[in-house]
Structures are given as C-alpha cells and as structure tokens.
Design a protein around this motif. Sequence first.
Motif, mmCIF file in Angstrom:
data_model
loop_
_atom_site.group_PDB
_atom_site.id
_atom_site.type_symbol
_atom_site.label_atom_id
_atom_site.label_comp_id
_atom_site.label_asym_id
_atom_site.label_seq_id
_atom_site.Cartn_x
_atom_site.Cartn_y
_atom_site.Cartn_z
ATOM 1 N N LEU A 1 27.323 47.836 53.049
ATOM 2 C CA LEU A 1 26.868 47.041 54.191
ATOM 3 C C LEU A 1 25.558 46.318 53.887
ATOM 4 C CD1 LEU A 1 27.715 49.363 57.217
ATOM 5 C CD2 LEU A 1 28.825 47.199 56.592
ATOM 6 N N ASN A 2 24.741 46.900 53.029
ATOM 7 C CA ASN A 2 23.469 46.284 52.663
ATOM 8 C C ASN A 2 23.589 45.294 51.500
ATOM 9 O OD1 ASN A 2 21.733 47.459 54.583
ATOM 10 N ND2 ASN A 2 21.821 49.385 53.455
ATOM 11 N N SER A 3 24.758 45.217 50.874
ATOM 12 C CA SER A 3 24.941 44.326 49.720
ATOM 13 C C SER A 3 24.640 42.861 50.025
ATOM 14 C CB SER A 3 26.348 44.476 49.146
ATOM 15 O OG SER A 3 26.481 45.735 48.541
ATOM 16 N N PRO A 4 25.076 42.300 51.178
ATOM 17 C CA PRO A 4 24.729 40.892 51.443
ATOM 18 C C PRO A 4 23.214 40.651 51.482
ATOM 19 C CG PRO A 4 26.513 41.579 52.876
ATOM 20 C CD PRO A 4 26.004 42.815 52.190
ATOM 21 N N LEU A 5 22.465 41.597 52.045
ATOM 22 C CA LEU A 5 21.004 41.461 52.060
ATOM 23 C C LEU A 5 20.442 41.562 50.642
ATOM 24 C CD1 LEU A 5 20.118 43.632 55.183
ATOM 25 C CD2 LEU A 5 20.002 41.141 54.977
ATOM 26 N N LEU A 6 21.000 42.466 49.862
ATOM 27 C CA LEU A 6 20.554 42.650 48.487
ATOM 28 C C LEU A 6 20.788 41.382 47.678
ATOM 29 C CD1 LEU A 6 19.515 44.657 46.321
ATOM 30 C CD2 LEU A 6 21.895 45.296 45.956
ATOM 31 N N CYS A 7 21.990 40.859 47.743
ATOM 32 C CA CYS A 7 22.313 39.625 47.000
ATOM 33 C C CYS A 7 21.492 38.456 47.538
ATOM 34 C CB CYS A 7 23.795 39.300 47.107
ATOM 35 S SG CYS A 7 24.878 40.562 46.391
ATOM 36 N N GLY A 8 21.355 38.401 48.855
ATOM 37 C CA GLY A 8 20.613 37.313 49.479
ATOM 38 C C GLY A 8 19.150 37.288 49.112
ATOM 39 N N SER A 9 18.590 38.453 48.789
ATOM 40 C CA SER A 9 17.170 38.487 48.435
ATOM 41 C C SER A 9 16.889 37.636 47.197
ATOM 42 C CB SER A 9 16.690 39.925 48.229
ATOM 43 O OG SER A 9 17.315 40.502 47.109
ATOM 44 N N CYS A 10 17.844 37.476 46.313
ATOM 45 C CA CYS A 10 17.682 36.586 45.151
ATOM 46 C C CYS A 10 18.292 35.207 45.412
ATOM 47 C CB CYS A 10 18.337 37.188 43.914
ATOM 48 S SG CYS A 10 17.500 38.650 43.283
ATOM 49 N N HIS A 11 19.485 35.193 45.957
ATOM 50 C CA HIS A 11 20.196 33.922 46.122
ATOM 51 C C HIS A 11 19.554 33.024 47.163
ATOM 52 C CE1 HIS A 11 23.584 34.349 43.371
ATOM 53 N NE2 HIS A 11 23.427 35.661 43.563
ATOM 54 N N ALA A 12 18.724 33.547 48.054
ATOM 55 C CA ALA A 12 18.020 32.732 49.036
ATOM 56 C C ALA A 12 16.644 32.284 48.517
ATOM 57 C CB ALA A 12 17.856 33.496 50.350
ATOM 58 N N ASP A 13 16.263 32.768 47.352
ATOM 59 C CA ASP A 13 14.963 32.435 46.773
ATOM 60 C C ASP A 13 15.090 31.145 45.959
ATOM 61 O OD1 ASP A 13 12.639 32.232 45.229
ATOM 62 O OD2 ASP A 13 12.483 34.414 44.975
ATOM 63 N N GLU A 14 14.587 30.054 46.488
ATOM 64 C CA GLU A 14 14.728 28.746 45.837
ATOM 65 C C GLU A 14 14.084 28.717 44.465
ATOM 66 O OE1 GLU A 14 13.867 25.310 48.224
ATOM 67 O OE2 GLU A 14 14.692 26.281 50.019
ATOM 68 N N ALA A 15 13.035 29.476 44.260
ATOM 69 C CA ALA A 15 12.374 29.494 42.953
ATOM 70 C C ALA A 15 13.290 30.055 41.875
ATOM 71 C CB ALA A 15 11.087 30.312 43.030
ATOM 72 N N LEU A 16 14.139 31.006 42.237
ATOM 73 C CA LEU A 16 15.072 31.561 41.262
ATOM 74 C C LEU A 16 16.212 30.592 41.016
ATOM 75 C CD1 LEU A 16 15.297 35.280 42.430
ATOM 76 C CD2 LEU A 16 14.013 34.359 40.533
#
Length: 171
Positions: free
Chosen positions: A156-171
């Motif tokens: 259930l926490n996987s979308p937040l986990l993935c989003g923590s990187c995929h939502a970071d424009e610098a990455l």
Amino acid sequence: VVSAYVNGTKYNASVHGQQGMTCGGCHPDHQAYPHPEVTASDNRVYTLALNETCQNCHPEQAHAQDSMHTQMLAEGNTEAAVCVDCHGAHDTGSLHESRVEIAVACRKCHSGVYDEYYHSVHGTALREEDNQDVPTCIDCHGSHNFEDPRTTSFRLNSPLLCGSCHADEAL
C-alpha cells in the motif's frame, strides 16, 4: 575441520584493515596464542555466534528489531542474513563506494529478484549509464530495517515510495 585462513592482502585492503583493526577487534577471545578451541560445529554456527560483535562498534547500523532478517533469525532460520553476509567478514568493503555493489550483495540470497532488477529500467540505468539517481535494493527496502515486501502495508505504501523519486524533477 573449519578453516581459519584469512587472506592478509584482502584484509589489509578492507575497511577494517585500513583502519588498523587487529584480529582481536572482532575476535576478542582470540587475543592470546594459541587461540582457545573453537567449539562451533561449522562456519555458519561460528558466524552467528560472532554476529553481535559487529553491533559493539556499529550500534546504529545493527539490524533493527523489526528487520525481516532479524525476524527470520528469531524464528529459527539460521540462513537469514547477518552483518557479514552483506558486508563480508575479512574483506569488509564500503557499500558506499559502488551502488552496483549494493545489488550484488543482495544477490547472494535474492538472485531471482536481482535478475529482475538487473534487466529493469533501474538496473540498466545503473549498470550501463552509471546513473546514481536510480534506486538500488536498499533505497526501496531499507538497509538495516527491512520490511517484508509481501505485506499489505508495504504494498500500500509502494506508490508513495516510488513517487518520492518519480515526483522529484531534479532526478
């Protein structure tokens, strides 16, 4: 017979060797020679008996009580990973030196998952492009506090986990 051979060249190149640690740092009962008799029946029993020695110098990195590996040990699985399984015993390296080596360390026990990672977008970007922004095993699963990825909570926490990187424009 359990071999007591240690490759001095590899040890001296290790993190502990470079810090000038002597054998007694990890083997306090072996300060005198001849060494006392080792009563462990095999290498794994000896490794498990010495595992807490690592925690004496590295309490912050010691496996947390909620660690998946620690739980497996408590349940009697003597093959569950302990410190030297990931970091080495007499060739202790720094996993900070190479992000690729983190996945290789996990591969020792998790070869099927490693193979999936190796061929994934993340694994390919790390190997072929040396992209330091892509996650390795510990970025998603933790380094000393592994949560069981099969649990509902983890999934259930996987979308937040993935989003923590995929939502970071610098990455």
